[in-house]
Scaffold this motif. Structure first.
Motif, PDB file in Angstrom:
ATOM      1  N   SER A 154       0.826  -1.210   0.000  1.00 54.37           N
ATOM      2  CA  SER A 154       0.000   0.000   0.000  1.00 54.37           C
ATOM      3  C   SER A 154       0.858   1.257   0.000  1.00 54.37           C
ATOM      4  CB  SER A 154      -0.924  -0.023   1.219  1.00 54.37           C
ATOM      5  OG  SER A 154      -1.705   1.150   1.277  1.00 54.37           O
ATOM      6  N   ALA A 155       1.943   1.227   0.797  1.00 56.05           N
ATOM      7  CA  ALA A 155       2.830   2.394   0.855  1.00 56.05           C
ATOM      8  C   ALA A 155       3.514   2.623  -0.489  1.00 56.05           C
ATOM      9  CB  ALA A 155       3.867   2.202   1.954  1.00 56.05           C
ATOM     10  N   GLU A 156       3.989   1.498  -1.098  1.00 60.41           N
ATOM     11  CA  GLU A 156       4.609   1.643  -2.411  1.00 60.41           C
ATOM     12  C   GLU A 156       3.617   2.185  -3.439  1.00 60.41           C
ATOM     13  OE1 GLU A 156       7.645   1.257  -3.331  1.00 60.41           O
ATOM     14  OE2 GLU A 156       8.478   0.548  -1.432  1.00 60.41           O
ATOM     15  N   ALA A 157       2.372   1.683  -3.371  1.00 59.69           N
ATOM     16  CA  ALA A 157       1.361   2.160  -4.312  1.00 59.69           C
ATOM     17  C   ALA A 157       1.051   3.639  -4.084  1.00 59.69           C
ATOM     18  CB  ALA A 157       0.081   1.339  -4.153  1.00 59.69           C
ATOM     19  N   GLU A 158       0.947   4.032  -2.809  1.00 59.61           N
ATOM     20  CA  GLU A 158       0.670   5.441  -2.501  1.00 59.61           C
ATOM     21  C   GLU A 158       1.816   6.337  -2.940  1.00 59.61           C
ATOM     22  OE1 GLU A 158      -1.409   8.704  -1.334  1.00 59.61           O
ATOM     23  OE2 GLU A 158      -2.091   6.625  -1.480  1.00 59.61           O
ATOM     24  N   LYS A 159       3.064   5.816  -2.739  1.00 55.58           N
ATOM     25  CA  LYS A 159       4.221   6.578  -3.184  1.00 55.58           C
ATOM     26  C   LYS A 159       4.190   6.795  -4.697  1.00 55.58           C
ATOM     27  CE  LYS A 159       9.265   6.333  -3.308  1.00 55.58           C
ATOM     28  NZ  LYS A 159      10.447   5.514  -2.922  1.00 55.58           N
ATOM     29  N   THR A 160       3.930   5.701  -5.423  1.00 56.46           N
ATOM     30  CA  THR A 160       3.862   5.802  -6.889  1.00 56.46           C
ATOM     31  C   THR A 160       2.730   6.727  -7.327  1.00 56.46           C
ATOM     32  OG1 THR A 160       4.708   3.547  -7.060  1.00 56.46           O
ATOM     33  CG2 THR A 160       3.645   4.461  -9.011  1.00 56.46           C
ATOM     34  N   SER A 182       1.439   9.176  -5.585  1.00 61.99           N
ATOM     35  CA  SER A 182       1.793  10.567  -5.274  1.00 61.99           C
ATOM     36  C   SER A 182       2.739  11.137  -6.316  1.00 61.99           C
ATOM     37  CB  SER A 182       2.437  10.631  -3.882  1.00 61.99           C
ATOM     38  OG  SER A 182       1.544  10.191  -2.893  1.00 61.99           O
ATOM     39  N   GLN A 183       3.703  10.279  -6.731  1.00 58.00           N
ATOM     40  CA  GLN A 183       4.620  10.742  -7.779  1.00 58.00           C
ATOM     41  C   GLN A 183       3.878  11.044  -9.068  1.00 58.00           C
ATOM     42  OE1 GLN A 183       7.494   7.626  -8.034  1.00 58.00           O
ATOM     43  NE2 GLN A 183       8.672   8.309  -6.239  1.00 58.00           N
ATOM     44  N   LEU A 184       2.956  10.148  -9.424  1.00 60.73           N
ATOM     45  CA  LEU A 184       2.201  10.367 -10.658  1.00 60.73           C
ATOM     46  C   LEU A 184       1.300  11.594 -10.554  1.00 60.73           C
ATOM     47  CD1 LEU A 184       1.218   6.687 -11.521  1.00 60.73           C
ATOM     48  CD2 LEU A 184       2.988   8.101 -12.599  1.00 60.73           C
ATOM     49  N   ARG A 185       0.691  11.764  -9.368  1.00 54.50           N
ATOM     50  CA  ARG A 185      -0.151  12.961  -9.193  1.00 54.50           C
ATOM     51  C   ARG A 185       0.685  14.232  -9.300  1.00 54.50           C
ATOM     52  NH1 ARG A 185      -2.864   9.832  -5.154  1.00 54.50           N
ATOM     53  NH2 ARG A 185      -1.518  10.764  -3.557  1.00 54.50           N
ATOM     54  N   GLY A 186       1.898  14.194  -8.664  1.00 52.97           N
ATOM     55  CA  GLY A 186       2.768  15.374  -8.749  1.00 52.97           C
ATOM     56  C   GLY A 186       3.183  15.669 -10.168  1.00 52.97           C
ATOM     57  N   GLN A 187       3.526  14.591 -10.888  1.00 52.86           N
ATOM     58  CA  GLN A 187       3.920  14.788 -12.283  1.00 52.86           C
ATOM     59  C   GLN A 187       2.749  15.325 -13.097  1.00 52.86           C
ATOM     60  OE1 GLN A 187       5.457  11.056 -13.615  1.00 52.86           O
ATOM     61  NE2 GLN A 187       7.225  11.077 -12.202  1.00 52.86           N
TER      62      GLN A 187
END
Length: 317
Positions: free
Chosen positions: A216-222, A224-229
């Motif tokens: 879940s943390a890895e998915a949230e991290k990914t 968040s990165q995609l949302r930021g991008q």
């Protein structure tokens, strides 16, 4: 005539007394005036009447006898044995048959000696062991008995074919205590197994939960990165669009502040439609819109200069 008749009758009696039939599986021991003379084999045999006597018929077949006796262990526990003994005459040699015929006064005496010898051998072995060992030493007891009495039986003309301990039982009180020990051991083993199973279950559950949190943390991290991008690209495209619009309006000698006014009115419309009663404060002054316009034009100028520099730079070889 009477004499001949008597003579004929005597001959018949002598002939009848001379014939000996020995059954298959047995032999007959013949004595002369009480002394051993010979052995008759199975089948039709002849002997001298009134001189040779059948002393004993001996079976050479296997014989069995059941035994039931009690022994005491080293820790004073009574053990009840039930056994079956299989034995036979060692062989049909003359010396062996003589031993069988004359070692004991009768068959009962031999059986008594045989049974008491075997019982004594088992008792002496059991007396050196504890009650907890007896049930697992069945084969050892049999081997001990055979090793001790084989030589003795051969001297009597017999040999031990098999000894089976059909039942080994303790007194009722000891059996109950042994059952309680086994039951408590089983309960202990069951409790240990249940504890191990619970530990494994808890461990696997914790590992699964940890893996789920990690995933879940890895998915949230990914995400968040995609949302930021995505937000960065959105902002970049908005800035490019607004700068392009401002450039077009400037070239057409139109006031670029119209763009800001249009955006501002669209924003107010969107807030009114989707605000759901929330209060939003906007800076709609001319100075604020003019400042935003200058910032957008500056961004456009920087992008234009970057494109010019890239075109002037010669390609690397």
């Amino acid at each position: 005539m009477p004499f001949l008749t008597i003579l004929f009758v005597l001959l018949l009696v002598v002939g009848f007394l001379s014939i000996v039939i020995v059954q298959q599986g047995t032999v007959a021991v013949i004595t002369v005036f009480g002394k051993y003379a010979r052995v008759m084999a199975p089948g039709l045999n002849f002997k001298i009447p009134f001189i040779e006597t059948i002393y004993r018929r001996i079976s050479i077949q296997n014989r069995s006898v059941e035994l039931a006796f009690q022994a005491i262990t080293a820790d004073q526990a009574n053990v009840n044995f039930k056994a079956m003994l299989v034995y036979s005459v060692l062989n049909q040699a003359e010396e062996t048959i003589k031993n069988v015929a004359f070692k004991f006064i009768d068959e009962a005496s031999f059986m008594q000696a045989l049974v008491r010898t075997i019982e004594g051998s088992i008792r002496s072995f059991v007396a050196t062991k504890r009650q907890s060992e007896i049930l697992s030493l069945r084969s050892e007891i049999i081997e001990h008995v055979k090793s001790q009495i084989d030589t003795l039986l051969e001297s009597w003309g017999y040999h031990l074919i098999d000894l089976q301990l059909n039942d080994i039982a303790f007194d009722e009180v000891i059996m109950r205590s042994m059952a309680q020990v086994v039951a408590s051991s089983n309960l202990k083993a069951a409790a240990e197994n249940e504890g191990q199973a619970l530990l494994i279950t808890k461990t696997k559950s914790a590992e699964a939960e940890g893996n789920a949190i990690k995933i879940s943390a890895e998915a949230e991290k990914t995400a968040s990165q995609l949302r930021g991008q995505g937000v960065a690209l959105f902002r970049e495209e908005v800035a490019k669009g607004m700068a392009e619009s401002a450039k077009v309006m400037t070239e057409a000698n139109l006031d670029a502040s119209l763009i800001l006014f249009s955006i501002w009115t669209e924003a107010i419309k969107h807030f009114a439609e989707n605000g759901k009663g929330n209060v939003i404060f906007l800076d709609g002054s001319t100075e604020s819109m003019d400042k935003t316009m200058r910032q957008l034009l500056a961004i456009e100028k920087m992008n234009s200069n970057a494109d010019d520099d890239q075109q002037k730079t010669p390609p690397k070889r």
